[in-house]
Motif scaffolding. Structure first.
Motif: not given
Length: 267
Positions: A213-226
């Motif tokens: 999930l973290e990789a998918a979020l970053k791939a979509a441009g969302n770097t704000a999740c932790e």
């Protein structure tokens, strides 16, 4: 229709443990309410500082056990932090989740019937209701546990109004309702900052799915999740009424939850 009964715990989790936290309602406006959703009166639990106006709003999404006393207590804890906290009865159309003692039956007969489309619409209606009850819906957050943790992720993908979300041990690689997409599959639609709190010893949520999930979020441009993954920690570590409760992790997670909401505009 199932009702909210203050003090009532779900039958599937009885007896509750001696460590159960009970937050009193002194100084709060707290108790059952009813929220209209397309002609259906959805039961809910609301807690807020008495007389409060223009309060930031936090939605509280329940576990599979429904809207029982632990979830109501979480609302009161949030109210003591200055929030209008509302836990809607998202299973109410399908049965009384709190009455079941057989968990597979509960999932098959109640939980599995609550599709994301219905849940998101119910949450949208809850937000609209909050705006008529002293809530500032421009400062909107959501938190949830287990099924509700997945719901926090899902609603963040659905609603652009969400400023911040905190998901406690919500599955990200599976859904409960047939046909609903997983959180990983919806990652590209999640724009809000989401804090994920998980246990490394949670047998139902493999740590590698969180990495996906973290990789998918970053791939979509969302770097704000932790993500915070506590070592040697089981599922439901925040559930103080159950043997799975782990106080150090629960306390740390709660502090992180409050800080995350405030840092991201829900304050």
């Amino acid at each position: 229709m199932p009702k909210v009964e203050t003090g009532r715990f779900a039958a599937a989790v009885l007896p509750v443990t001696a460590q159960t936290i009970r937050t009193d309602g002194m100084g709060l406006e707290a108790g059952p309410v009813s929220i209209p959703v397309d002609g259906f009166q959805m039961p809910a639990y609301r807690a807020a500082p008495a007389g409060g106006r223009n309060l930031p709003v936090v939605l509280v999404a329940c576990e599979i056990f429904g809207l029982h006393e632990h979830i109501a207590d979480v609302c009161r804890r949030l109210a003591r932090q200055g929030y209008l906290a509302i836990a809607p009865g998202l299973f109410a159309r399908h049965g009384d989740a709190g009455a079941y003692t057989d968990i597979p039956r509960l999932i098959a007969e109640v939980v599995g019937k609550a599709a994301d489309e219905q849940v998101n619409a119910d949450l949208d209606a809850t937000v609209a209701w909050a705006g008529t009850q002293g809530g500032d819906t421009g400062r909107l957050g959501i938190t949830g546990f287990c099924w509700g943790g997945r719901t926090a992720w899902s609603y963040a993908a659905h609603s652009a109004a969400v400023k911040a979300a905190v998901a406690w041990y919500g599955p990200v690689a599976r859904s409960y309702h047939a046909g609903d997409a997983t959180v990983i599959e919806r990652a590209a639609r999640i724009q809000a900052p989401v804090l994920g709190l998980y246990g490394a010893a949670d047998g139902g949520i493999p740590v590698d799915t969180l990495a996906q999930l973290e990789a998918a979020l970053k791939a979509a441009g969302n770097t704000a999740c932790e993500f915070v993954v506590y070592p040697d920690t089981p599922h439901a570590f925040f559930a103080d009424y159950r043997p799975s409760y782990r106080k150090p992790q629960a306390d740390d997670g709660w502090a992180r939850c409050l800080a995350w909401l405030r840092r991201n505009g829900v304050a």
